[in-house]
Design a protein around this motif. Sequence first.
Motif, short mmCIF file in Angstrom:
data_model
loop_
_atom_site.label_atom_id
_atom_site.label_comp_id
_atom_site.label_asym_id
_atom_site.label_seq_id
_atom_site.Cartn_x
_atom_site.Cartn_y
_atom_site.Cartn_z
N THR A 89 0.88 -1.17 0.00
CA THR A 89 0.00 0.00 0.00
C THR A 89 0.91 1.22 0.00
O THR A 89 2.13 1.10 0.17
CB THR A 89 -0.90 0.07 1.26
OG1 THR A 89 -0.07 0.42 2.38
CG2 THR A 89 -1.61 -1.23 1.53
N SER A 90 0.33 2.40 -0.14
CA SER A 90 1.19 3.59 -0.15
C SER A 90 1.52 4.05 1.27
O SER A 90 2.25 5.01 1.46
CB SER A 90 0.52 4.70 -0.95
OG SER A 90 -0.79 4.90 -0.47
N GLU A 91 1.01 3.34 2.28
CA GLU A 91 1.31 3.69 3.68
C GLU A 91 2.70 3.17 4.06
O GLU A 91 3.14 2.12 3.58
CB GLU A 91 0.31 3.02 4.61
CG GLU A 91 -1.04 3.69 4.69
CD GLU A 91 -1.04 4.88 5.63
OE1 GLU A 91 -0.22 4.92 6.56
OE2 GLU A 91 -1.87 5.79 5.42
N ASN A 92 3.38 3.86 4.99
CA ASN A 92 4.62 3.33 5.54
C ASN A 92 4.31 2.08 6.34
O ASN A 92 3.31 2.05 7.05
CB ASN A 92 5.26 4.33 6.50
CG ASN A 92 5.90 5.46 5.75
OD1 ASN A 92 6.26 5.31 4.57
ND2 ASN A 92 6.03 6.59 6.41
N VAL A 93 5.19 1.09 6.24
CA VAL A 93 4.95 -0.13 7.02
C VAL A 93 5.57 0.05 8.41
O VAL A 93 6.79 -0.02 8.58
CB VAL A 93 5.53 -1.37 6.32
CG1 VAL A 93 5.29 -2.61 7.17
CG2 VAL A 93 4.89 -1.54 4.96
N THR A 94 4.73 0.35 9.38
CA THR A 94 5.19 0.42 10.76
C THR A 94 4.26 -0.45 11.60
O THR A 94 3.16 -0.78 11.15
CB THR A 94 5.14 1.86 11.31
OG1 THR A 94 3.81 2.35 11.11
CG2 THR A 94 6.12 2.78 10.61
N ALA A 95 4.73 -0.81 12.79
CA ALA A 95 3.92 -1.71 13.61
C ALA A 95 2.87 -0.90 14.38
O ALA A 95 3.22 -0.03 15.17
CB ALA A 95 4.82 -2.46 14.59
N ALA A 96 1.62 -1.19 14.12
CA ALA A 96 0.55 -0.54 14.88
C ALA A 96 0.40 -1.27 16.22
O ALA A 96 0.70 -2.46 16.32
CB ALA A 96 -0.76 -0.58 14.11
N HIS A 97 -0.06 -0.55 17.23
CA HIS A 97 -0.19 -1.14 18.56
C HIS A 97 -1.38 -2.09 18.64
O HIS A 97 -1.34 -3.12 19.31
CB HIS A 97 -0.30 -0.02 19.60
CG HIS A 97 -0.44 -0.52 20.99
ND1 HIS A 97 -1.63 -0.49 21.67
CD2 HIS A 97 0.46 -1.10 21.81
CE1 HIS A 97 -1.45 -1.02 22.87
NE2 HIS A 97 -0.20 -1.40 22.98
N ASP A 98 -2.46 -1.72 17.98
CA ASP A 98 -3.63 -2.62 17.97
C ASP A 98 -4.41 -2.42 16.66
O ASP A 98 -4.06 -1.55 15.85
CB ASP A 98 -4.52 -2.39 19.20
CG ASP A 98 -5.00 -0.96 19.29
OD1 ASP A 98 -5.16 -0.31 18.26
OD2 ASP A 98 -5.21 -0.48 20.43
N LEU A 99 -5.44 -3.23 16.49
CA LEU A 99 -6.15 -3.20 15.20
C LEU A 99 -6.91 -1.89 15.00
O LEU A 99 -7.11 -1.46 13.86
CB LEU A 99 -7.09 -4.40 15.08
CG LEU A 99 -6.38 -5.76 14.95
CD1 LEU A 99 -7.41 -6.89 14.84
CD2 LEU A 99 -5.45 -5.80 13.75
N ASN A 100 -7.32 -1.25 16.09
CA ASN A 100 -8.00 0.04 15.92
C ASN A 100 -7.04 1.07 15.35
O ASN A 100 -7.40 1.86 14.47
CB ASN A 100 -8.56 0.55 17.25
CG ASN A 100 -9.78 -0.25 17.65
OD1 ASN A 100 -10.57 -0.67 16.80
ND2 ASN A 100 -9.94 -0.49 18.94
N GLU A 101 -5.80 1.04 15.86
CA GLU A 101 -4.81 1.97 15.32
C GLU A 101 -4.51 1.63 13.86
O GLU A 101 -4.42 2.52 13.00
CB GLU A 101 -3.52 1.89 16.16
CG GLU A 101 -2.50 2.94 15.76
CD GLU A 101 -1.13 2.66 16.38
OE1 GLU A 101 -1.06 2.20 17.53
OE2 GLU A 101 -0.14 2.92 15.68
#
Length: 457
Positions: free
Chosen positions: A282-294
Amino acid sequence: MTVTVRFAPSPTGRIHIGNARTALFNWLFAINNKGRFIQRFDDTDIARSKQEYADSILYDLHWLGIFPDVTEYQSRRFDIYDAAVERLKAARVLYACYETPEELDLRRKVRRTRGLPPVYGREALTLTPEQVAEYQSDGRKPHWRFLLPNFTSDPLQPERTDVHWSDLVRGEETVDLASLSDPVLVREDGTYLYTLPSVVDDIEMGVSHVIRGDDHVTNTGVQIAIFKALGAEPPVFGHHNLLTTTTGEGLSKRTGALSIESLRQDGIEPMAVASLAVLVGTSENVTAAHDLNELASHFDPAATSKSASKFDPDELLVLNRALMHHMSFEDARDRLMVLGISGDKAEAFWLAVRGNLDRLSDAVAWWRILSEGPQEPAEFSGEDRDFLHQAFELLPEEPWNGTVWKDWTGKIREATGRKGKPLFMPLRLALTGRTSGPELSDLLPLMGREGTLARRP
Ligand code: GLU
């Protein structure tokens, strides 16, 4: 209208990261639209589908943080599909065919040599009642094809018929129904192919958005026609790109490659898996989100690339590390306890070591080093041995405060003249047995004076 999505795998194996991508796209779409999520098992293939796989899929989804509102099994709904078949037959859009696979193959070859597209020529529609009676007396059972609406009045004269939809991921999409064979919906033995039950369920279950892999784009042209034949408005469709291995091969439930189970066993955190499964390609940066809502707040189906994305498991470890570095003691506590890490030092221990972990389970080795001493005592030169001897003599008396490491090494520097690496490396090796690791200023208080002196070489 309540947004309703579904994840519809066949329970014929364990799900892999690519299947998880589909599940997560649906789940995040539901989060962002306050919608419902249906877990639907496409288990009309009774021979290959297994309850144990369905159970393992639910387990994997829960592990990822996906909790379906309802769970449905197609194998329990055959009477509903039978009723739809009767409706299609009555509308004369489902017709009996008697060809064997060999006959069909031959016909395709003939069509090709004549420069015709290799689609089914609807020969079954021209069978006389006598021919049908003959097939039946020979014991041949029909399979049933759906008559695609790609003609004006004569089905034997198909014309270009574009089906359009606005795809959530791919934008405007078109499939020409004249380029396709009438799909078989029911096999000779009466079993269902995936195509019809899926549409019937999507109608019955009020599915508003079908989000699935782009291997289904052509099916969508066909299924939109079936929705209409059953008098229903088609849902909104979205087809995301597929994931491949780093060498470009497709993922398969059968090979177990990159299965969610194997990643879990390898100590990868669910949010590392979910973040990469969703954000890769995707065009988003791949970073680790803390949870699925984030993660949902970074999720935009339209930002997904149209071509296949390579999935590199090494990137999982990078995300895993990032998750470890920020994981609060609160979040880690129960899992540490299971690993035997508990007590009044557990929190300080966690905060000291988390920045050095690839996986949560790596904490065990550090816990051992702290409670038992270096696992393999280091070898020292005579010079370093003398230096350490002197250094340990200077270890401050307890009680210690937060500056004990600084105070101690300050004294050592003064007494020995060493500084930088020649000062710190022998100390690190003597205390931990390793050349790198957490800050010694954090570890020293955890060892205490007695524990530190016990490490004197
Ligand atoms: N059972 C189908 C699959 O796993 C579902 C496709 C769909 O979502 O409609 O590919």
